[in-house]
Design a protein around this motif. Structure first.
Motif, PDB file in Angstrom:
ATOM      1  N   PHE A   1       0.858  -1.182   0.000  1.00 31.26           N
ATOM      2  CA  PHE A   1       0.000   0.000   0.000  1.00 31.26           C
ATOM      3  C   PHE A   1       0.888   1.224   0.000  1.00 31.26           C
ATOM      4  O   PHE A   1       1.578   1.503   0.980  1.00 31.26           O
ATOM      5  CB  PHE A   1      -0.919   0.002   1.223  1.00 31.26           C
ATOM      6  CG  PHE A   1      -1.791   1.211   1.322  1.00 31.26           C
ATOM      7  CD1 PHE A   1      -2.900   1.344   0.499  1.00 31.26           C
ATOM      8  CD2 PHE A   1      -1.502   2.222   2.226  1.00 31.26           C
ATOM      9  CE1 PHE A   1      -3.704   2.466   0.581  1.00 31.26           C
ATOM     10  CE2 PHE A   1      -2.297   3.350   2.323  1.00 31.26           C
ATOM     11  CZ  PHE A   1      -3.401   3.472   1.500  1.00 31.26           C
ATOM     12  N   ARG A   2       0.916   1.928  -1.120  1.00 29.05           N
ATOM     13  CA  ARG A   2       1.729   3.142  -1.252  1.00 29.05           C
ATOM     14  C   ARG A   2       3.168   2.925  -0.816  1.00 29.05           C
ATOM     15  O   ARG A   2       3.745   3.689  -0.049  1.00 29.05           O
ATOM     16  CB  ARG A   2       1.096   4.284  -0.473  1.00 29.05           C
ATOM     17  CG  ARG A   2      -0.266   4.658  -0.992  1.00 29.05           C
ATOM     18  CD  ARG A   2      -0.853   5.801  -0.251  1.00 29.05           C
ATOM     19  NE  ARG A   2      -2.179   6.096  -0.776  1.00 29.05           N
ATOM     20  CZ  ARG A   2      -3.070   6.826  -0.181  1.00 29.05           C
ATOM     21  NH1 ARG A   2      -2.788   7.381   0.978  1.00 29.05           N
ATOM     22  NH2 ARG A   2      -4.245   7.036  -0.719  1.00 29.05           N
ATOM     23  N   GLY A   3       3.748   1.811  -1.289  1.00 29.41           N
ATOM     24  CA  GLY A   3       5.144   1.510  -1.011  1.00 29.41           C
ATOM     25  C   GLY A   3       5.403   0.896   0.348  1.00 29.41           C
ATOM     26  O   GLY A   3       6.547   0.670   0.718  1.00 29.41           O
ATOM     27  N   GLN A   4       4.365   0.632   1.099  1.00 26.92           N
ATOM     28  CA  GLN A   4       4.500   0.057   2.432  1.00 26.92           C
ATOM     29  C   GLN A   4       3.894  -1.348   2.433  1.00 26.92           C
ATOM     30  O   GLN A   4       2.868  -1.574   1.802  1.00 26.92           O
ATOM     31  CB  GLN A   4       3.731   0.945   3.424  1.00 26.92           C
ATOM     32  CG  GLN A   4       3.900   0.573   4.851  1.00 26.92           C
ATOM     33  CD  GLN A   4       3.238   1.608   5.763  1.00 26.92           C
ATOM     34  OE1 GLN A   4       2.598   2.542   5.325  1.00 26.92           O
ATOM     35  NE2 GLN A   4       3.400   1.415   7.054  1.00 26.92           N
ATOM     36  N   PRO A   5       4.501  -2.290   3.129  1.00 25.01           N
ATOM     37  CA  PRO A   5       3.887  -3.615   3.212  1.00 25.01           C
ATOM     38  C   PRO A   5       2.485  -3.514   3.801  1.00 25.01           C
ATOM     39  O   PRO A   5       2.232  -2.676   4.669  1.00 25.01           O
ATOM     40  CB  PRO A   5       4.809  -4.394   4.142  1.00 25.01           C
ATOM     41  CG  PRO A   5       6.077  -3.626   4.197  1.00 25.01           C
ATOM     42  CD  PRO A   5       5.737  -2.196   3.904  1.00 25.01           C
ATOM     43  N   ALA A   6       1.600  -4.375   3.344  1.00 23.65           N
ATOM     44  CA  ALA A   6       0.228  -4.373   3.840  1.00 23.65           C
ATOM     45  C   ALA A   6      -0.320  -5.792   3.809  1.00 23.65           C
ATOM     46  O   ALA A   6       0.181  -6.646   3.077  1.00 23.65           O
ATOM     47  CB  ALA A   6      -0.644  -3.448   2.999  1.00 23.65           C
ATOM     48  N   VAL A   7      -1.343  -6.010   4.617  1.00 24.69           N
ATOM     49  CA  VAL A   7      -2.010  -7.297   4.684  1.00 24.69           C
ATOM     50  C   VAL A   7      -3.501  -7.079   4.461  1.00 24.69           C
ATOM     51  O   VAL A   7      -4.019  -5.974   4.666  1.00 24.69           O
ATOM     52  CB  VAL A   7      -1.757  -8.004   6.038  1.00 24.69           C
ATOM     53  CG1 VAL A   7      -0.298  -8.403   6.171  1.00 24.69           C
ATOM     54  CG2 VAL A   7      -2.187  -7.135   7.204  1.00 24.69           C
ATOM     55  N   HIS A   8      -4.176  -8.141   4.047  1.00 29.22           N
ATOM     56  CA  HIS A   8      -5.616  -8.053   3.832  1.00 29.22           C
ATOM     57  C   HIS A   8      -6.214  -9.448   3.884  1.00 29.22           C
ATOM     58  O   HIS A   8      -5.498 -10.444   3.915  1.00 29.22           O
ATOM     59  CB  HIS A   8      -5.925  -7.390   2.490  1.00 29.22           C
ATOM     60  CG  HIS A   8      -5.712  -8.296   1.323  1.00 29.22           C
ATOM     61  ND1 HIS A   8      -6.712  -8.640   0.462  1.00 29.22           N
ATOM     62  CD2 HIS A   8      -4.623  -8.970   0.901  1.00 29.22           C
ATOM     63  CE1 HIS A   8      -6.235  -9.474  -0.466  1.00 29.22           C
ATOM     64  NE2 HIS A   8      -4.963  -9.687  -0.212  1.00 29.22           N
ATOM     65  N   CYS A   9      -7.529  -9.495   3.892  1.00 24.59           N
ATOM     66  CA  CYS A   9      -8.240 -10.759   3.815  1.00 24.59           C
ATOM     67  C   CYS A   9      -9.137 -10.690   2.594  1.00 24.59           C
ATOM     68  O   CYS A   9     -10.034  -9.839   2.534  1.00 24.59           O
ATOM     69  CB  CYS A   9      -9.068 -11.003   5.072  1.00 24.59           C
ATOM     70  SG  CYS A   9      -9.971 -12.565   5.023  1.00 24.59           S
TER      71      CYS A   9
END
Length: 157
Positions: A20-28
């Protein structure tokens, strides 16, 4: 943990491809849960974060939705915060990690916990820096948005 009714099996949290915008992100992909990953609070503990979501699917918040939500904010129950040397000590019980944040974050957590808004944080930060609250507010909103993206703030329920 056993899951005889198949309640948790519907949730398969994962890394968000591309972040997300160059940052690690998690989701389901099975619900609306998504958040950015704070390197210190979540980075080495993604498995714990995924387990937490699987066990708490009713707390699915899309922290990556555009903008800071309108209305009052709250500090989620899984976030523990205190102050030390005028800075915020933040603990995320989902991963059992703790990190020290800056003066602005402390002002934001105090303001949100007290009023659900950011006005007190802007005033506190303005006083600390010797500037007007209107000048301090954009930085406070930006920092609060980043805290929200990491799941450390949420809308009040």
């Amino acid at each position: 943990m056993s899951d005889p009714d198949g309640i948790f099996s519907a949730h398969r949290p994962a890394r968000l491809a591309g972040g997300f915008r160059g940052q690690p992100a998690v989701h389901c992909p099975d619900c609306s849960w998504a958040q950015a990953v704070d390197e210190d609070l979540h980075g080495d503990y993604e498995g714990l974060l995924f387990s937490w979501h699987t066990e708490h699917p009713d707390e699915a918040v899309d922290h990556l939705a555009p903008g800071l939500p309108a209305g009052p904010l709250a500090v989620p129950g899984y976030v523990r915060w205190d102050q030390e040397y005028g800075r915020a000590v933040i603990g995320d019980t989902r991963t059992r990690a703790t990190v020290l944040f800056n003066h602005e974050c402390l002002a934001i957590f105090q303001s949100v916990a007290t009023t659900g808004g950011l006005d007190h944080a802007a005033t506190t930060n303005a006083r600390r820096l010797g500037i007007s609250p209107g000048t301090a507010r954009p930085d406070i909103v930006l920092i609060a948005t980043n805290l929200y993206r990491k799941g450390l703030l949420r809308t009040a329920q």
